[in-house]
Design an enzyme around this catalytic site. Structure first.
Site, PDB file in Angstrom:
ATOM      1  N   HIS A   8      -5.697 -10.821   8.552  1.00  0.00           N
ATOM      2  CA  HIS A   8      -6.655 -10.125   7.694  1.00  0.00           C
ATOM      3  C   HIS A   8      -7.347 -11.046   6.687  1.00  0.00           C
ATOM      4  CE1 HIS A   8      -4.308  -6.191   8.710  1.00  0.00           C
ATOM      5  NE2 HIS A   8      -5.164  -6.514   9.649  1.00  0.00           N
TER       6      HIS A   8
ATOM      7  N   PHE B 224       0.823  -1.217   0.000  1.00  0.00           N
ATOM      8  CA  PHE B 224       0.000   0.000   0.000  1.00  0.00           C
ATOM      9  C   PHE B 224       0.854   1.263   0.000  1.00  0.00           C
ATOM     10  CE2 PHE B 224      -4.172  -1.687   2.110  1.00  0.00           C
ATOM     11  CZ  PHE B 224      -4.488  -2.323   0.922  1.00  0.00           C
TER      12      PHE B 224
ATOM     13  N   CYS C 128     -23.402 -16.648  -6.167  1.00  0.00           N
ATOM     14  CA  CYS C 128     -23.452 -18.084  -5.899  1.00  0.00           C
ATOM     15  C   CYS C 128     -24.514 -18.734  -6.790  1.00  0.00           C
ATOM     16  CB  CYS C 128     -23.824 -18.263  -4.428  1.00  0.00           C
ATOM     17  SG  CYS C 128     -23.981 -19.957  -3.892  1.00  0.00           S
TER      18      CYS C 128
ATOM     19  N   ASN D  33      12.814  -3.543   7.416  1.00  0.00           N
ATOM     20  CA  ASN D  33      11.887  -2.800   6.563  1.00  0.00           C
ATOM     21  C   ASN D  33      12.671  -1.813   5.710  1.00  0.00           C
ATOM     22  OD1 ASN D  33       8.918  -2.871   6.326  1.00  0.00           O
ATOM     23  ND2 ASN D  33       9.110  -0.653   6.479  1.00  0.00           N
TER      24      ASN D  33
ATOM     25  N   THR E 122       6.462  -4.346   6.928  1.00  0.00           N
ATOM     26  CA  THR E 122       5.204  -3.715   7.353  1.00  0.00           C
ATOM     27  C   THR E 122       5.470  -2.300   7.829  1.00  0.00           C
ATOM     28  OG1 THR E 122       3.397  -3.747   8.978  1.00  0.00           O
ATOM     29  CG2 THR E 122       5.388  -4.956   9.587  1.00  0.00           C
TER      30      THR E 122
HETATM   31  P1  CNA Z   1       2.120  -1.238   3.950  1.00  0.00           P
HETATM   32  O1  CNA Z   1       1.502  -0.241   4.837  1.00  0.00           O
HETATM   33  O2  CNA Z   1       1.957  -1.100   2.472  1.00  0.00           O
HETATM   34  O3  CNA Z   1       3.675  -1.246   4.298  1.00  0.00           O
HETATM   35  C1  CNA Z   1       4.590  -2.066   3.626  1.00  0.00           C
HETATM   36  C2  CNA Z   1       5.975  -1.738   4.174  1.00  0.00           C
HETATM   37  O4  CNA Z   1       6.893  -2.670   3.624  1.00  0.00           O
HETATM   38  C3  CNA Z   1       6.485  -0.344   3.802  1.00  0.00           C
HETATM   39  O5  CNA Z   1       6.959   0.290   4.969  1.00  0.00           O
HETATM   40  C4  CNA Z   1       7.626  -0.617   2.809  1.00  0.00           C
HETATM   41  O6  CNA Z   1       8.699   0.286   2.963  1.00  0.00           O
HETATM   42  C5  CNA Z   1       8.063  -2.000   3.203  1.00  0.00           C
HETATM   43  N1  CNA Z   1       8.578  -2.801   2.097  1.00  0.00           N
HETATM   44  C6  CNA Z   1       8.079  -2.929   0.846  1.00  0.00           C
HETATM   45  N2  CNA Z   1       8.772  -3.828   0.153  1.00  0.00           N
HETATM   46  C7  CNA Z   1       9.748  -4.277   0.983  1.00  0.00           C
HETATM   47  C8  CNA Z   1      10.799  -5.219   0.841  1.00  0.00           C
HETATM   48  N3  CNA Z   1      10.982  -5.892  -0.294  1.00  0.00           N
HETATM   49  N4  CNA Z   1      11.640  -5.428   1.892  1.00  0.00           N
HETATM   50  C9  CNA Z   1      11.470  -4.743   3.059  1.00  0.00           C
HETATM   51  N5  CNA Z   1      10.490  -3.836   3.257  1.00  0.00           N
HETATM   52  C10 CNA Z   1       9.635  -3.614   2.217  1.00  0.00           C
HETATM   53  O7  CNA Z   1       1.662  -2.721   4.316  1.00  0.00           O
HETATM   54  P2  CNA Z   1       1.239  -3.321   5.741  1.00  0.00           P
HETATM   55  O8  CNA Z   1       1.151  -4.783   5.564  1.00  0.00           O
HETATM   56  O9  CNA Z   1       2.032  -2.760   6.839  1.00  0.00           O
HETATM   57  O10 CNA Z   1      -0.229  -2.695   5.834  1.00  0.00           O
HETATM   58  C11 CNA Z   1      -1.198  -3.411   6.214  1.00  0.00           C
HETATM   59  C12 CNA Z   1      -2.241  -3.751   5.106  1.00  0.00           C
HETATM   60  C13 CNA Z   1      -1.758  -3.882   3.686  1.00  0.00           C
HETATM   61  C14 CNA Z   1      -2.700  -5.112   5.450  1.00  0.00           C
HETATM   62  O11 CNA Z   1      -4.030  -5.018   5.849  1.00  0.00           O
HETATM   63  C15 CNA Z   1      -2.599  -5.982   4.215  1.00  0.00           C
HETATM   64  O12 CNA Z   1      -3.722  -6.817   4.129  1.00  0.00           O
HETATM   65  C16 CNA Z   1      -2.573  -5.030   3.083  1.00  0.00           C
HETATM   66  N6  CNA Z   1      -1.981  -5.542   1.831  1.00  0.00           N
HETATM   67  C17 CNA Z   1      -1.665  -6.850   1.663  1.00  0.00           C
HETATM   68  C18 CNA Z   1      -1.094  -7.301   0.497  1.00  0.00           C
HETATM   69  C19 CNA Z   1      -0.752  -8.767   0.330  1.00  0.00           C
HETATM   70  O13 CNA Z   1      -1.486  -9.628   0.839  1.00  0.00           O
HETATM   71  N7  CNA Z   1       0.363  -9.089  -0.328  1.00  0.00           N
HETATM   72  C20 CNA Z   1      -0.819  -6.401  -0.549  1.00  0.00           C
HETATM   73  C21 CNA Z   1      -1.182  -5.045  -0.349  1.00  0.00           C
HETATM   74  C22 CNA Z   1      -1.746  -4.627   0.845  1.00  0.00           C
END
Ligand code: CNA
Length: 240
Positions: A120, A34, A149, A212, A189
């Site tokens: 989630h 995100f 459905c 991160n 995250t």
């Molecule tokens: P976020 O808020 O988008 O944060 C992601 C974090 O990861 C950021 O701080 C980035 O800097 C960091 N980041 C990105 N890529 C990398 C990497 N390769 N290595 C290290 N750090 C990295 O996402 P959160 O998960 O914190 O936010 C919560 C939401 C986003 C949740 O409710 C998820 O369900 C939701 N989400 C999930 C997905 C998925 O299932 N893959 C995708 C998009 C959003």
């Protein structure tokens, strides 16, 4: 000792590691998060993702919800990356007790992890609001408009939308694992989404590792802070 070497040593010495992660764990599998620069917040939509992925939006603008959901949340060809695979190996070796994830993509299970707490929910479970019949993510991806459905009911993904509560058993289990963990590794995250981010308050140890790419509000609490790509860091860990 550099920080990755320190992490390697803690991992080597422990058989009680817990991992807590978010969308950044899957960006190296090609699923946008995100909040990164190329994340969904910075792509242009009529509404921010948190509005579209809310309960109200799902109820009131169901068609638009599914257009976004199908297009952006159902990346069904994505494969686990080095971080998912190493976590599964660590569990297999008896060193890692649980993966607690905010992700909904199922990639930890695809990598072979067994104890995965999905705070989630998951795009891989979908059910009819009327009769409870289950549908696969592929069926939702291939549906048109609002998926229905065979009984005529509306299908809802088993994903926790904004404004919805988290499953209490999953929260309790997550608290249990974090509370008794020796090493807690948090990765990928922004630690901005509650109540999930608050779970780290239950950690009592002195080996809190935060991996991160960008800064988070919890950086000060880390005993070891690694600002790097999670796949790169995990691929250096040894499982023995
Ligand atoms: P976020 O808020 O988008 O944060 C992601 C974090 O990861 C950021 O701080 C980035 O800097 C960091 N980041 C990105 N890529 C990398 C990497 N390769 N290595 C290290 N750090 C990295 O996402 P959160 O998960 O914190 O936010 C919560 C939401 C986003 C949740 O409710 C998820 O369900 C939701 N989400 C999930 C997905 C998925 O299932 N893959 C995708 C998009 C959003």
């Amino acid at each position: 000792m550099n920080s990755v070497d320190q992490l390697k040593q803690w991992v080597k010495e422990s058989d009680n590691i817990v991992f807590f992660g978010g969308a950044g764990v899957s960006t190296e599998s090609g699923i946008p998060d995100f909040r990164s620069v190329d994340g969904l917040y910075n792509q242009k939509y009529d509404y921010p993702p948190e509005t579209i992925l809310s309960h109200t939006f799902y109820m009131e603008r169901t068609d638009e919800f599914f257009r976004f959901y199908r297009d952006k949340m159902l990346e069904l060809d994505a494969k686990p990356n080095a971080a998912h695979l190493k976590l599964a190996e660590l569990e297999q070796a008896g060193k890692l007790k649980a993966v607690i994830t905010q992700n909904i993509d199922g990639l930890h299970q695809a990598a072979g992890s067994k104890t995965v707490l999905e705070l989630h929910g998951s795009v891989h479970r979908n059910y009819c609001l009327k009769c409870g019949k289950e549908y696969s993510a592929r069926q939702i991806k291939e549906s048109v408009g609002v998926p229905r459905c065979s009984c005529g009911g509306q299908i809802k993904p088993d994903v926790v939308l904004y404004e919805e509560g988290l499953d209490s058993q999953t929260i309790q289990d997550s608290i249990y694992y974090i509370n008794q963990a020796d090493v807690l590794i948090i990765g990928g995250t922004s630690l901005a989404v509650y109540p999930a981010a608050g779970l780290i308050d239950y950690y009592r140890g002195k080996k809190l590792v935060l991996i991160n790419k960008s800064a988070t509000p919890m950086d000060r609490r880390a005993n070891l802070l690694i600002q790097d790509s999670i796949g790169k860091v995990f691929s250096q860990l040894e499982v023995s």
